[in-house]
Structure formats: structure tokens, C-alpha cells
Enzyme design. Structure first.
Site, PDB file in Angstrom:
ATOM      1  N   ASN A  32      23.237  30.090  84.933  1.00 50.17           N
ATOM      2  CA  ASN A  32      24.194  30.046  86.041  1.00 50.17           C
ATOM      3  C   ASN A  32      23.671  29.083  87.100  1.00 50.17           C
ATOM      4  OD1 ASN A  32      26.610  30.742  87.346  1.00 50.17           O
ATOM      5  ND2 ASN A  32      25.572  32.288  88.590  1.00 50.17           N
ATOM      6  N   HIS A  34      22.725  26.224  89.764  1.00 55.92           N
ATOM      7  CA  HIS A  34      23.279  25.613  90.964  1.00 55.92           C
ATOM      8  C   HIS A  34      22.424  24.388  91.319  1.00 55.92           C
ATOM      9  CE1 HIS A  34      19.950  27.587  92.993  1.00 55.92           C
ATOM     10  NE2 HIS A  34      20.413  28.787  92.649  1.00 55.92           N
ATOM     11  N   GLU A  35      22.729  23.773  92.471  1.00 53.29           N
ATOM     12  CA  GLU A  35      22.043  22.536  92.852  1.00 53.29           C
ATOM     13  C   GLU A  35      20.540  22.725  92.986  1.00 53.29           C
ATOM     14  OE1 GLU A  35      24.748  23.741  94.193  1.00 53.29           O
ATOM     15  OE2 GLU A  35      26.225  22.196  94.651  1.00 53.29           O
ATOM     16  N   HIS A  37      18.587  24.630  91.106  1.00 53.98           N
ATOM     17  CA  HIS A  37      18.006  24.502  89.766  1.00 53.98           C
ATOM     18  C   HIS A  37      17.954  23.036  89.333  1.00 53.98           C
ATOM     19  CE1 HIS A  37      19.701  28.736  89.409  1.00 53.98           C
ATOM     20  NE2 HIS A  37      18.433  28.911  89.080  1.00 53.98           N
ATOM     21  N   GLY A 149      11.331  27.199  92.172  1.00 54.71           N
ATOM     22  CA  GLY A 149      11.797  27.136  93.554  1.00 54.71           C
ATOM     23  C   GLY A 149      11.043  28.125  94.424  1.00 54.71           C
ATOM     24  N   GLN A 150      10.950  27.810  95.702  1.00 54.80           N
ATOM     25  CA  GLN A 150      10.222  28.665  96.641  1.00 54.80           C
ATOM     26  C   GLN A 150      11.079  29.786  97.212  1.00 54.80           C
ATOM     27  OE1 GLN A 150       8.472  26.043  99.567  1.00 54.80           O
ATOM     28  NE2 GLN A 150       6.986  25.218  98.122  1.00 54.80           N
ATOM     29  N   LYS A 151      12.368  29.833  96.855  1.00 58.51           N
ATOM     30  CA  LYS A 151      13.175  30.956  97.353  1.00 58.51           C
ATOM     31  C   LYS A 151      12.589  32.278  96.874  1.00 58.51           C
ATOM     32  CE  LYS A 151      17.130  32.275  95.558  1.00 58.51           C
ATOM     33  NZ  LYS A 151      17.018  33.770  95.417  1.00 58.51           N
ATOM     34  N   SER A 187      21.725  30.811  95.452  1.00 58.69           N
ATOM     35  CA  SER A 187      21.330  31.849  94.507  1.00 58.69           C
ATOM     36  C   SER A 187      22.485  32.113  93.553  1.00 58.69           C
ATOM     37  CB  SER A 187      20.980  33.142  95.250  1.00 58.69           C
ATOM     38  OG  SER A 187      20.808  34.219  94.341  1.00 58.69           O
ATOM     39  N   ARG A 189      23.245  34.892  92.521  1.00 56.69           N
ATOM     40  CA  ARG A 189      23.877  36.141  92.949  1.00 56.69           C
ATOM     41  C   ARG A 189      24.823  35.956  94.126  1.00 56.69           C
ATOM     42  NH1 ARG A 189      18.684  38.327  91.118  1.00 56.69           N
ATOM     43  NH2 ARG A 189      19.086  39.933  89.540  1.00 56.69           N
TER      44      ARG A 189
END
Length: 280
Positions: A32, A34-35, A37, A149-151, A187, A189
């Protein structure tokens, strides 16, 4: 770009690239895309010759009452985005391929201490599922570089510790959180949010940034700052999970003398659990 679904196919292609002397870059995902990724793939192209992205919704890292069944699976769209980004190979295995004996009979990788608080406290067993599948994927792909990613700040710290502790010859690179123009961390989600919730969601990052500004201005009562932030979250229709001010290296509570501070937060907006962080 090619897509394979079995470990045998994956290893065959990796072996071919190795014979060519190519440097392998790996981007593990649950799909799924997004930018954020895609930015990992783009960065990966600057660190090696052959970029492999995995797409696998890992059941081991989901709790009993979490969103495994409803987690979005969008392989076709993901393939299109990855192909356009210059990704070379997609590895999209089934759960049976990864766990042929079932998860109960699967050897597990446990990273101690750093997994016991924050998301680890809220989601028991989550990080064991993460570290186990990432170790398995690393062994399958055997990359020179892996990009995250650091999220998911704690997840990145867990993976760094695992790689260091087990002497794995893999360079781990973390990229800054990708955000929408209004500040919401990208995200998969976020798609669960209603239109009304989506309008409210950026306030999580606003409150984190406000707390960061107070710290930069000299505030050092971290307990009081966390309580103030949680109160603001409640006022803005969030249900706080945690709001922790920590040492960026150890992820333990920040002290007066801590030089690098990270604010880690998780909160529910409706049924959707959002996480975010900033490092000061």
C-alpha cells in the site's frame, strides 16, 4: 522490473546480480505504498546497483485485535509505482512461503530492552514479529544496504540494534518522515481516517512540534510537558496512547543533560492509531 513470489526465485536473481558484482539495496515494506515508500527506493538507487523491494503484510507483528485482515493490499498499484521509480525487483511472498511451518513453530528473534516501552508496551509481541521477519528477509536477500523511514522511529532503532548485536554486514539507512502538506506523517493507515478525522489528524504533529519548541526554549520538566501534550490531544479528539520525551539513542526518558531529544507519540483518532515523532 520483475516480481517474484518465492524464496527460490529471489535467491536465483540475487545470485545473478552478485556474479555481476552489483551492490544490493533492500527496501522492506508491507505494501500500500505512498510517496514515503517511493522515496526510500529513490534513495536506494543512490546507494547501490540493484534495488529489491519486498511487499509482505507480516502477520507475526499484528496483535489479536489489530487490523491484519483489513490492512490494505494493493499489489498491482504498488508494482506500477515501484516500476516508475526505477525499482528492479519486487519480492511479494505469501505467508505460507515465509512461515511454512506456521508462526507457532517459527524460531523468533528477540531484541531486548529497547522493545519493552513505547509501542512495545502498547503492542506486546509486535517488535518480536518485526525483528523476526526483518532478519528472515535479510537472510533471504542478503543486501549490502537496507533503507527504512524514520516515522517508525522505534522500529528503526530496534533494527539497528539487531544488526549491530548480531554482527550483520548491512548498512542501515533511515530517511526523514515523509509528510503531507499539512504536516501529517504519511502512513498506509491514514486511509482508515474519515474526512472529518483527516482534517483533525495533522494536529498530532502540531502538538509534537509545539512541545519541541518549548524544549528548545529551555523547558526541562519533561513529565509536565508530556502531560500538557496529552491534554491537548484529548482536547482535539485524540485518545493518547503515549507521549514520551526520550534520549534519541537509548529511547529511555530524557534527562536534563540529554543532548539529542526525540519526542515519540502515538494516539488513536477514532479507530485509527497514528504515530509520529520529531528529533530535537
Amino acid at each position: 522490473m520483475k516480481t517474484v513470489h518465492t524464496i527460490k526465485e529471489l535467491r536465483s536473481i540475487v545470485a545473478q546480480q552478485r556474479k555481476k558484482g552489483q551492490r544490493i539495496v533492500f527496501v522492506p515494506t508491507m505494501g500500500n505504498l505512498h510517496e514515503g515508500h517511493i522515496s526510500l527506493v529513490t534513495e536506494g538507487l543512490t546507494h547501490g546497483d540493484f534495488v529489491i523491494t519486498s511487499i509482505f503484510v507480516n502477520p507475526m507483528q499484528f496483535g489479536a485485535n489489530e487490523d491484519l485482515d483489513s490492512y490494505p493490499r494493493t499489489l498491482e498499484q504498488d508494482q506500477q509505482k515501484l516500476s516508475q521509480a526505477g525499482n528492479h525487483l519486487v519480492f511479494a511472498p505469501s505467508a505460507k512461503e515465509i512461515y511454512p511451518q506456521g508462526m507457532d513453530n517459527q524460531s523468533k528473534v528477540i531484541v531486548p530492552d529497547i522493545t519493552e516501552f513505547h509501542c512495545g508496551a502498547s503492542r506486546p509481541g509486535h517488535f518480536t514479529g518485526v525483528s523476526t521477519v526483518v532478519m528472515m528477509l535479510f537472510n533471504m536477500v542478503q543486501p549490502d544496504v537496507a533503507i527504512f523511514g524514520q516515522k517508525d522511529f522505534q522500529q528503526l532503532a530496534v533494527i539497528r540494534k539487531m544488526v549491530k548485536d548480531l554482527f550483520m554486514p548491512i548498512q542501515i539507512i533511515g530517511l526523514p518522515t515523509a509528510r503531507d502538506p499539512d504536516g501529517l506523517a504519511k502512513s498506509s493507515r491514514n486511509g482508515y481516517l474519515s474526512e472529518e478525522e483527516r482534517a483533525i489528524a495533522p494536529r498530532l504533529s502540531d502538538i509534537i512540534n509545539l512541545t519541541g519548541q518549548k524544549i528548545q526554549a529551555g523547558a526541562r520538566d519533561f513529565t509536565a510537558l508530556s502531560r500538557e501534550a496529552e491534554s491537548l490531544l484529548l482536547d482535539n479528539q485524540f485518545k493518547p496512547d503515549y507521549f514520551n520525551i526520550v534520549d534519541s539513542e537509548t529511547l529511555k526518558p530524557a534527562a536534563q543533560t540529554t543532548e539529542s531529544i526525540t519526542i515519540l507519540a502515538a494516539a488513536y483518532l477514532g479507530d485509527t492509531r497514528l504515530i509520529d515523532n520529531i528529533t530535537i
